[in-house]
Design a protein around this motif. Structure first.
Motif, PDB file in Angstrom:
ATOM      1  N   SER A  68       1.015  -1.295   0.188  1.00  0.00           N
ATOM      2  CA  SER A  68      -0.121  -0.099  -0.154  1.00  0.00           C
ATOM      3  C   SER A  68       0.722   1.076  -0.025  1.00  0.00           C
ATOM      4  CB  SER A  68      -0.892   0.256   1.079  1.00  0.00           C
ATOM      5  OG  SER A  68      -0.087  -0.112   1.795  1.00  0.00           O
ATOM      6  N   THR A  69       1.894   1.311  -0.309  1.00  0.00           N
ATOM      7  CA  THR A  69       3.501   1.830  -0.239  1.00  0.00           C
ATOM      8  C   THR A  69       3.022   2.362  -1.257  1.00  0.00           C
ATOM      9  OG1 THR A  69       4.567   1.616   1.491  1.00  0.00           O
ATOM     10  CG2 THR A  69       5.249   3.350   0.144  1.00  0.00           C
ATOM     11  N   PRO A  70       2.943   4.153  -1.757  1.00  0.00           N
ATOM     12  CA  PRO A  70       2.321   4.749  -3.133  1.00  0.00           C
ATOM     13  C   PRO A  70       3.830   4.063  -4.314  1.00  0.00           C
ATOM     14  CG  PRO A  70       1.650   6.247  -1.908  1.00  0.00           C
ATOM     15  CD  PRO A  70       2.069   5.286  -0.843  1.00  0.00           C
ATOM     16  N   PRO A  71       3.630   3.508  -5.422  1.00  0.00           N
ATOM     17  CA  PRO A  71       4.867   3.162  -5.873  1.00  0.00           C
ATOM     18  C   PRO A  71       5.749   4.255  -6.023  1.00  0.00           C
ATOM     19  CG  PRO A  71       2.666   3.011  -6.982  1.00  0.00           C
ATOM     20  CD  PRO A  71       2.540   3.649  -5.738  1.00  0.00           C
ATOM     21  N   PRO A  72       5.057   5.727  -6.811  1.00  0.00           N
ATOM     22  CA  PRO A  72       6.303   6.518  -7.086  1.00  0.00           C
ATOM     23  C   PRO A  72       6.795   6.970  -5.500  1.00  0.00           C
ATOM     24  CG  PRO A  72       4.177   8.023  -7.681  1.00  0.00           C
ATOM     25  CD  PRO A  72       3.762   6.588  -6.849  1.00  0.00           C
ATOM     26  N   LYS A  73       6.690   6.755  -4.318  1.00  0.00           N
ATOM     27  CA  LYS A  73       7.306   6.234  -3.140  1.00  0.00           C
ATOM     28  C   LYS A  73       8.474   5.022  -3.306  1.00  0.00           C
ATOM     29  CE  LYS A  73       5.367   9.625   0.731  1.00  0.00           C
ATOM     30  NZ  LYS A  73       3.690   9.461   0.374  1.00  0.00           N
ATOM     31  N   ARG A  74       7.981   3.878  -3.597  1.00  0.00           N
ATOM     32  CA  ARG A  74       8.877   2.977  -3.923  1.00  0.00           C
ATOM     33  C   ARG A  74       9.749   3.671  -4.421  1.00  0.00           C
ATOM     34  NH1 ARG A  74       3.574  -0.250  -4.113  1.00  0.00           N
ATOM     35  NH2 ARG A  74       4.202  -0.654  -5.664  1.00  0.00           N
ATOM     36  N   GLY A  75       9.200   4.147  -5.569  1.00  0.00           N
ATOM     37  CA  GLY A  75      10.224   4.015  -7.109  1.00  0.00           C
ATOM     38  C   GLY A  75      11.986   5.327  -6.477  1.00  0.00           C
ATOM     39  N   ALA A  76      11.066   5.913  -5.263  1.00  0.00           N
ATOM     40  CA  ALA A  76      11.910   7.303  -5.031  1.00  0.00           C
ATOM     41  C   ALA A  76      13.151   5.897  -3.980  1.00  0.00           C
ATOM     42  CB  ALA A  76      11.399   7.980  -3.926  1.00  0.00           C
ATOM     43  N   ILE A  77      12.727   5.134  -3.232  1.00  0.00           N
ATOM     44  CA  ILE A  77      13.796   4.640  -2.801  1.00  0.00           C
ATOM     45  C   ILE A  77      14.913   4.204  -3.842  1.00  0.00           C
ATOM     46  CG2 ILE A  77      14.397   2.795  -0.988  1.00  0.00           C
ATOM     47  CD1 ILE A  77      10.874   3.335   0.177  1.00  0.00           C
ATOM     48  N   LEU A  78      13.936   3.339  -4.577  1.00  0.00           N
ATOM     49  CA  LEU A  78      15.108   2.903  -5.794  1.00  0.00           C
ATOM     50  C   LEU A  78      15.868   4.570  -6.564  1.00  0.00           C
ATOM     51  CD1 LEU A  78      13.282   0.593  -8.143  1.00  0.00           C
ATOM     52  CD2 LEU A  78      14.070   0.119  -5.845  1.00  0.00           C
ATOM     53  N   PHE A  79      15.637   5.154  -6.215  1.00  0.00           N
ATOM     54  CA  PHE A  79      16.768   6.168  -6.438  1.00  0.00           C
ATOM     55  C   PHE A  79      17.578   7.002  -5.994  1.00  0.00           C
ATOM     56  CE2 PHE A  79      13.154   8.485  -9.710  1.00  0.00           C
ATOM     57  CZ  PHE A  79      14.336   8.370 -11.238  1.00  0.00           C
ATOM     58  N   LYS A  80      17.407   6.117  -4.740  1.00  0.00           N
ATOM     59  CA  LYS A  80      18.785   6.920  -3.924  1.00  0.00           C
ATOM     60  C   LYS A  80      19.585   5.603  -3.476  1.00  0.00           C
ATOM     61  CE  LYS A  80      19.700   8.671   0.405  1.00  0.00           C
ATOM     62  NZ  LYS A  80      19.603   8.149   1.461  1.00  0.00           N
ATOM     63  N   ALA A  81      19.136   4.109  -4.149  1.00  0.00           N
ATOM     64  CA  ALA A  81      19.980   3.512  -4.377  1.00  0.00           C
ATOM     65  C   ALA A  81      21.023   3.474  -5.527  1.00  0.00           C
ATOM     66  CB  ALA A  81      18.937   2.069  -4.184  1.00  0.00           C
TER      67      ALA A  81
ATOM     68  N   VAL B  35      22.542  -5.683  -1.239  1.00  0.00           N
ATOM     69  CA  VAL B  35      21.323  -5.432   0.463  1.00  0.00           C
ATOM     70  C   VAL B  35      21.364  -4.574   0.663  1.00  0.00           C
ATOM     71  CG1 VAL B  35      20.357  -6.425   2.112  1.00  0.00           C
ATOM     72  CG2 VAL B  35      21.121  -7.844  -0.680  1.00  0.00           C
ATOM     73  N   SER B  36      22.583  -3.859   1.026  1.00  0.00           N
ATOM     74  CA  SER B  36      22.986  -2.990   1.878  1.00  0.00           C
ATOM     75  C   SER B  36      23.315  -1.638   1.385  1.00  0.00           C
ATOM     76  CB  SER B  36      24.627  -2.806   2.254  1.00  0.00           C
ATOM     77  OG  SER B  36      24.976  -1.696   2.849  1.00  0.00           O
ATOM     78  N   ILE B  37      23.075  -1.527   0.553  1.00  0.00           N
ATOM     79  CA  ILE B  37      22.768   0.188  -0.543  1.00  0.00           C
ATOM     80  C   ILE B  37      20.869  -0.440  -0.722  1.00  0.00           C
ATOM     81  CG2 ILE B  37      22.849   0.334  -2.929  1.00  0.00           C
ATOM     82  CD1 ILE B  37      25.639  -0.480  -3.426  1.00  0.00           C
ATOM     83  N   PHE B  38      20.843  -1.118  -1.222  1.00  0.00           N
ATOM     84  CA  PHE B  38      19.000  -0.799  -0.167  1.00  0.00           C
ATOM     85  C   PHE B  38      18.964  -0.741   0.916  1.00  0.00           C
ATOM     86  CE2 PHE B  38      19.460  -3.490  -4.839  1.00  0.00           C
ATOM     87  CZ  PHE B  38      18.258  -2.931  -5.240  1.00  0.00           C
ATOM     88  N   GLU B  39      19.608  -1.812   1.904  1.00  0.00           N
ATOM     89  CA  GLU B  39      18.714  -1.717   3.030  1.00  0.00           C
ATOM     90  C   GLU B  39      19.356   0.380   3.544  1.00  0.00           C
ATOM     91  OE1 GLU B  39      21.598  -2.533   6.191  1.00  0.00           O
ATOM     92  OE2 GLU B  39      20.713  -1.601   7.605  1.00  0.00           O
ATOM     93  N   ARG B  40      19.993   0.821   3.485  1.00  0.00           N
ATOM     94  CA  ARG B  40      20.331   2.413   3.442  1.00  0.00           C
ATOM     95  C   ARG B  40      20.047   3.337   2.681  1.00  0.00           C
ATOM     96  NH1 ARG B  40      25.948   2.664   1.838  1.00  0.00           N
ATOM     97  NH2 ARG B  40      26.101   1.172   1.387  1.00  0.00           N
ATOM     98  N   ALA B  41      19.224   2.913   1.447  1.00  0.00           N
ATOM     99  CA  ALA B  41      18.473   3.598   1.089  1.00  0.00           C
ATOM    100  C   ALA B  41      17.172   4.021   1.670  1.00  0.00           C
ATOM    101  CB  ALA B  41      17.785   3.141  -0.851  1.00  0.00           C
ATOM    102  N   GLY B  42      16.876   2.849   2.267  1.00  0.00           N
ATOM    103  CA  GLY B  42      15.098   2.840   3.194  1.00  0.00           C
ATOM    104  C   GLY B  42      14.772   2.362   2.929  1.00  0.00           C
ATOM    105  N   VAL B  43      14.897   0.884   2.286  1.00  0.00           N
ATOM    106  CA  VAL B  43      13.853   0.073   2.280  1.00  0.00           C
ATOM    107  C   VAL B  43      13.217  -0.599   2.982  1.00  0.00           C
ATOM    108  CG1 VAL B  43      13.151  -2.648   1.145  1.00  0.00           C
ATOM    109  CG2 VAL B  43      14.636  -1.088   0.001  1.00  0.00           C
ATOM    110  N   PRO B  44      12.065  -0.053   3.623  1.00  0.00           N
ATOM    111  CA  PRO B  44      11.524  -0.872   4.530  1.00  0.00           C
ATOM    112  C   PRO B  44      11.960  -2.852   5.359  1.00  0.00           C
ATOM    113  CG  PRO B  44       9.929   0.273   4.187  1.00  0.00           C
ATOM    114  CD  PRO B  44      10.906  -0.232   2.983  1.00  0.00           C
ATOM    115  N   LYS B  45      12.222  -2.680   7.225  1.00  0.00           N
ATOM    116  CA  LYS B  45      12.664  -4.459   7.291  1.00  0.00           C
ATOM    117  C   LYS B  45      12.269  -5.117   6.556  1.00  0.00           C
ATOM    118  CE  LYS B  45      14.427  -2.232  11.818  1.00  0.00           C
ATOM    119  NZ  LYS B  45      15.852  -2.378  11.807  1.00  0.00           N
ATOM    120  N   GLY B  46      12.392  -5.949   6.557  1.00  0.00           N
ATOM    121  CA  GLY B  46      11.503  -7.302   5.998  1.00  0.00           C
ATOM    122  C   GLY B  46      10.723  -7.054   4.591  1.00  0.00           C
ATOM    123  N   VAL B  47      10.923  -5.955   3.829  1.00  0.00           N
ATOM    124  CA  VAL B  47      11.121  -5.578   2.395  1.00  0.00           C
ATOM    125  C   VAL B  47      11.811  -6.717   1.459  1.00  0.00           C
ATOM    126  CG1 VAL B  47      10.530  -4.098   0.765  1.00  0.00           C
ATOM    127  CG2 VAL B  47       9.538  -4.342   2.668  1.00  0.00           C
TER     128      VAL B  47
END
Ligand code: NAP
Ligand code: MG
Length: 507
Positions: free
Chosen positions: A75-88, A202-214
């Motif tokens: 239920s996280t809006p897709p543009p917000k999910r995309g923003a984490i990938l930009f951070k990664a 994986v650490s890059i995704f973690e630090r980019a803000g992927v929530p716990k368990g995702v």
């Protein structure tokens, strides 16, 4: 180890030696107590760390964590999910030099090749992150008045990504990024040969803000961890890249549970060189395709099908070019080709070189293991050229995954095309010619998922679909506009705003 300075690295335990799993947002030590060493293939005296052989229970715990994280991520809006990938993407770009050296130390390809792989991955993240703002469906007309019909693309749930060692940055990301942007949660099972690079990704995704368990990662053998993930009832899809043997096993296990399976597997990629080709261009592209990344690319050139009229000249130049390849540790400057990834791959390369000679192919260059001086402790093999190979020979049929190229001589285009298609695989294929008719007939009739005209078989751009046909691939293409197909399901919605019951129901 990759630990920065004296600070303890959360990704390892026990004096910085054993890698940890990443489950539910925590770096956790495996409880199995069993490990296997992670060696530098250019110098096996250097041990990078210990890879835990995690248990099936730990794999199941990772699926539990991914399942628990799913509702909120969905239920996280897709543009917000995309923003984490930009951070990664930004983090990977900032860290690319250190990541490239780690990748080279662990897998063996040259630093230049590692940087190329990482740049490709950055491009994939850029493309996929923006999908968060594009993820949409269609509006389609209804046959009834005052009815509105549309489709949406929705995530599947928990998906498993199983990846090989040869592109340990790019392949995990080209699976995980589309899975995540679509709203799935992921359990990642990397190859046991490349645990540290996998942990760094994986650490890059973690630090980019992927929530716990995702996003979760479990290290361990395909037999134990892989099977536990593939068979888990909460896993909705499995995306696999690797060998045909393992892919066939995963495909059939997934079919029993009626879950989606995508497999990208081996190749035996041909280059055709017609008599009118630019010979220098064809030789250089063939050499790069055959010997680049030590032949350990799924898109590596392994057969070159040459018109008889130019075959002697082509082979002479290709052998001369192969002798210029400088072999050594990919960390050293001026090196063109690193080692085979491990002892078993080195033995496979040497085994096929012996098979080729036994089959009656003519060994024209290379063919030996190299162990002198600085090469003494690595898995080095020479770039190898076989001439007078026939399409039926094993070296023309089976994937070697080493720097071995087979020259097949033919009389003309028809025979070349038939030889090119005469294998079970169908990943990448190239032709070198100036004849427009041959170019378009090749593009029409070659059995391959990726076709190159006047350029070599490897390579590809992040925004274009990637994958193979025949025994190479099953499922939708990865990357580019097709990447989200595998990770989403189409839902069809009918909205009737007449406020009246339908007079007749047709279906
Ligand atoms: P592999 O031996 O098939 O292993 C691939 C992955 O599968 C590894 O993570 C492996 O774990 C895991 N695995 C093994 N058995 C399993 C099981 N029963 N259940 C679940 N997972 C299992 O392939 P590889 O040697 O790493 O890679 C080389 C192959 O990959 C070549 O054939 C190459 O052509 C292919 N490849 C294809 C593409 C493509 O896009 N078409 C791209 C790159 C590579 P362990 O590491 O623990 O064994
Ligand atoms: Mg293997």
């Amino acid at each position: 180890m990759s630990a920065a300075g004296a600070r303890p690295d959360p990704r390892t335990q026990g004096g910085g030696k054993a890698y940890r799993n990443f489950i539910g947002g925590e770096w956790v030590a495996s409880e199995s107590g069993r490990t296997t060493p992670n060696l530098n293939p250019a110098d096996t005296r250097e041990m990078l760390g210990l890879v835990p052989l995690s248990t099936a229970d730990e794999a199941r715990r990772a699926v539990d964590a991914a399942r628990a994280a799913y509702p909120a991520w969905r239920s996280t809006p897709p543009p917000k999910r995309g923003a984490i990938l930009f951070k990664a993407m930004a983090l990977m770009d900032a860290e690319k030099d250190a990541l490239a050296r780690l990748l080279t130390r662990e897998e063996g390809k040259t630093v230049k090749e590692s940087l190329g792989e990482i740049q490709r991955t950055i491009n994939i993240l850029e493309y996929t992150a923006a999908e968060g703002r594009r993820l949409g469906g269609q509006t389609i007309p209804s046959e009834l008045p005052s009815n509105f019909c549309y489709t949406v693309r929705q995530p599947l749930g928990v998906v498993v990504c199983v990846t090989p060692w040869n592109f340990p940055v790019a392949i995990p990301v080209w699976k995980m990024a589309p899975a995540l942007v679509s709203g799935n949660t992921v359990v990642f099972k990397p190859a046991t040969l490349t645990p540290e690079t996998s942990g760094a990704v994986v650490s890059i995704f973690e630090r980019a803000g992927v929530p716990k368990g995702v996003l979760n990662m479990v290290l361990g053998s395909g037999g134990t961890v892989g099977n536990a993930l593939v068979d888990h009832p909460d896993v909705r899809a499995i995306s696999f890249t690797g060998s045909n043997e393992v892919g066939a096993e995963i495909y059939s296990r997934g079919a029993k549970r009626m879950v989606r399976v995508q497999c990208e597997m081996g190749g035996k990629n041909p280059v055709i060189v017609l008599a009118d080709a630019d010979l220098d261009l064809a030789v250089e592209s063939t050499a790069q395709g055959a010997f680049g990344s030590t032949g350990q690319r799924c898109t590596a050139t392994s057969r070159v099908i040459v018109e008889e009229a130019i075959a002697d000249a082509f082979v002479e130049r290709l052998v001369a070019r192969s002798k210029k390849v400088k072999i050594g540790s990919g960390l050293d400057t001026g090196i063109d080709m690193g080692p085979a990834v491990d002892k078993s791959q080195l033995e496979t390369d040497l085994k096929y070189i012996a098979i080729g000679q036994d089959e009656g192919a003519k060994l024209c260059g290379g063919g030996r293991r190299r162990e002198e001086g600085a090469l003494a402790h690595g898995h080095f093999v020479e770039p190898t050229v076989f001439d007078h190979v026939t399409p039926a020979m094993r070296i023309a049929q089976e994937e070697i995954f080493g720097p071995v190229i087979s020259v097949i001589r033919v009389k003309g285009f028809e025979e070349a095309l038939a030889a090119a298609n005469d294998v079970r695989y169908g990943l990448a294929a190239s032709i070198f010619t100036r004849d427009p008719s041959a170019i378009f007939r090749f593009a029409d009739d070659i059995e391959a998922g990726i076709v190159h005209i006047n350029s070599g078989t490897p390579g590809g751009e992040a925004q274009l679909p990637f994958g193979g046909t025949k025994a190479t691939g099953v499922g939708p293409r990865e990357q580019g506009p097709t990447a989200l197909e595998f990770y989403t399901e189409v839902k069809t919605v009918y909205v009737d705003y007449t406020g009246q019951a339908r007079k007749s129901s047709i279906y």
